[in-house]
Design a protein around this motif. Structure first.
Motif, PDB file in Angstrom:
ATOM      1  N   THR A  70       0.830  -1.196   0.000  1.00 58.75           N
ATOM      2  CA  THR A  70       0.000   0.000   0.000  1.00 58.75           C
ATOM      3  C   THR A  70       0.869   1.253   0.000  1.00 58.75           C
ATOM      4  O   THR A  70       0.582   2.231  -0.698  1.00 58.75           O
ATOM      5  CB  THR A  70      -0.925   0.010   1.229  1.00 58.75           C
ATOM      6  OG1 THR A  70      -1.771  -1.140   1.197  1.00 58.75           O
ATOM      7  CG2 THR A  70      -1.785   1.263   1.268  1.00 58.75           C
ATOM      8  N   PHE A  90       1.216   4.295  -2.735  1.00 59.29           N
ATOM      9  CA  PHE A  90       1.118   5.680  -2.295  1.00 59.29           C
ATOM     10  C   PHE A  90       2.293   6.503  -2.816  1.00 59.29           C
ATOM     11  O   PHE A  90       2.126   7.621  -3.296  1.00 59.29           O
ATOM     12  CB  PHE A  90       1.061   5.723  -0.769  1.00 59.29           C
ATOM     13  CG  PHE A  90       1.291   7.077  -0.173  1.00 59.29           C
ATOM     14  CD1 PHE A  90       0.282   8.024  -0.155  1.00 59.29           C
ATOM     15  CD2 PHE A  90       2.514   7.399   0.385  1.00 59.29           C
ATOM     16  CE1 PHE A  90       0.494   9.281   0.402  1.00 59.29           C
ATOM     17  CE2 PHE A  90       2.744   8.645   0.945  1.00 59.29           C
ATOM     18  CZ  PHE A  90       1.726   9.594   0.951  1.00 59.29           C
ATOM     19  N   ARG A  96       1.851   9.686  -5.362  1.00 59.05           N
ATOM     20  CA  ARG A  96       2.252  11.011  -4.894  1.00 59.05           C
ATOM     21  C   ARG A  96       3.184  11.686  -5.899  1.00 59.05           C
ATOM     22  O   ARG A  96       3.024  12.871  -6.221  1.00 59.05           O
ATOM     23  CB  ARG A  96       2.937  10.882  -3.533  1.00 59.05           C
ATOM     24  CG  ARG A  96       3.479  12.169  -2.972  1.00 59.05           C
ATOM     25  CD  ARG A  96       4.174  11.919  -1.657  1.00 59.05           C
ATOM     26  NE  ARG A  96       5.161  10.870  -1.767  1.00 59.05           N
ATOM     27  CZ  ARG A  96       5.865  10.421  -0.738  1.00 59.05           C
ATOM     28  NH1 ARG A  96       5.652  10.912   0.463  1.00 59.05           N
ATOM     29  NH2 ARG A  96       6.757   9.473  -0.891  1.00 59.05           N
TER      30      ARG A  96
END
Length: 259
Positions: free
Chosen positions: A239, A243, A247
């Motif tokens: 996860t 991310f 980003r």
């Protein structure tokens, strides 16, 4: 996952975290701004990154508070050359003169030699280092720096094997041209590194910084209920990698760099 509070780099001691054990032989002895982990291998200690010079005392405090001494240190593993991961090396070695330092073989070795110290061991992709009952495996994951390495190892406790892993350089700032450590092609390297890391097996995610895995919040949970270990999670590492990718892509879109 991204920092929920101001990092206050100028005063990292304000991010003090009480030293604590993640497992019986894996401990956190760093600060919110700069993670430092200590692994008891059964035949000496391995320190994973050293933090800032300004917070070196917290590392030494943690070693003693958890029942060890700096002379127990056999190796100091460094994920990359940035000061928040390496400034504490020299003072730590003054207390552990027999400890060996380890860093990635690419550009990070040269930067370290110019600025801090001469590393004892340089590792390349796939190299391993065994200390006691623990074998550490290094994976080159450039992007944050050219020579960033990620570290993986299995740790057995009470008949269970935990697959521990750390992404050696997740920070996005250095991937853009306004950062002093930016290099051409770093974003391509970073995305390739994220893809490689997705293939690793990790159920004990160690944060290179606290915000990677909410180290500080999990420490509180572990203290409140030791029977449930929030650090043990077979999905969190992946996860976090997603991310990281999202980003960077979001900033690329904002700056029209995704064309």
């Amino acid at each position: 996952m991204y920092p929920k509070k101001q990092l206050n780099i100028a005063h990292p001691w304000l991010g003090f975290i009480e030293p604590f054990r993640i497992l019986k032989g894996i401990s956190f002895i760093g600060t919110y701004q700069a993670s430092v982990h200590m692994i008891d291998t059964g035949d000496g200690l391995v320190i994973l990154d050293t933090g800032y010079l300004k917070t070196f005392y917290t590392v030494v405090n943690g070693i003693y508070q958890l029942g060890y001494t700096p002379k127990d240190i056999k190796y100091v593993l460094l994920t990359h050359w940035h000061g928040d991961h390496t400034e504490g090396v020299m003072p730590l070695l003054s207390l552990a003169p027999n400890a060996k330092t380890v860093i990635g073989i690419r550009d990070d070795r040269e930067v370290i030699q110019r600025n801090y110290f001469n590393p004892d061991i340089v590792v390349k992709d796939g190299d391993t280092l065994t200390c006691g009952k623990v074998t550490f495996r290094f994976v080159e994951t450039p992007g944050h720096t050219v020579g960033t390495v990620s570290v993986f190892f299995d740790y057995e406790q009470d008949g269970r094997i935990y697959h521990a892993g750390m992404f050696g350089g997740a920070g996005p700032a250095a991937l853009f041209a306004d950062h002093e450590n930016y290099y051409e092609g770093c974003r391509d390297d970073y995305f390739a590194s994220l893809q490689r890391l997705q293939q690793e097996k990790v159920d004990l995610f160690l944060g290179n910084h606290c915000w990677n895995n909410n180290t500080d919040e999990k420490a509180k949970l572990l203290n409140e209920n030791p029977s449930v270990n929030p650090f043990v999670d077979d999905k969190e590492f992946y996860t976090f990698l997603d991310f990281c990718a999202a980003r960077v892509r979001a900033r690329m879109r904002k700056e029209h760099l995704d064309k």
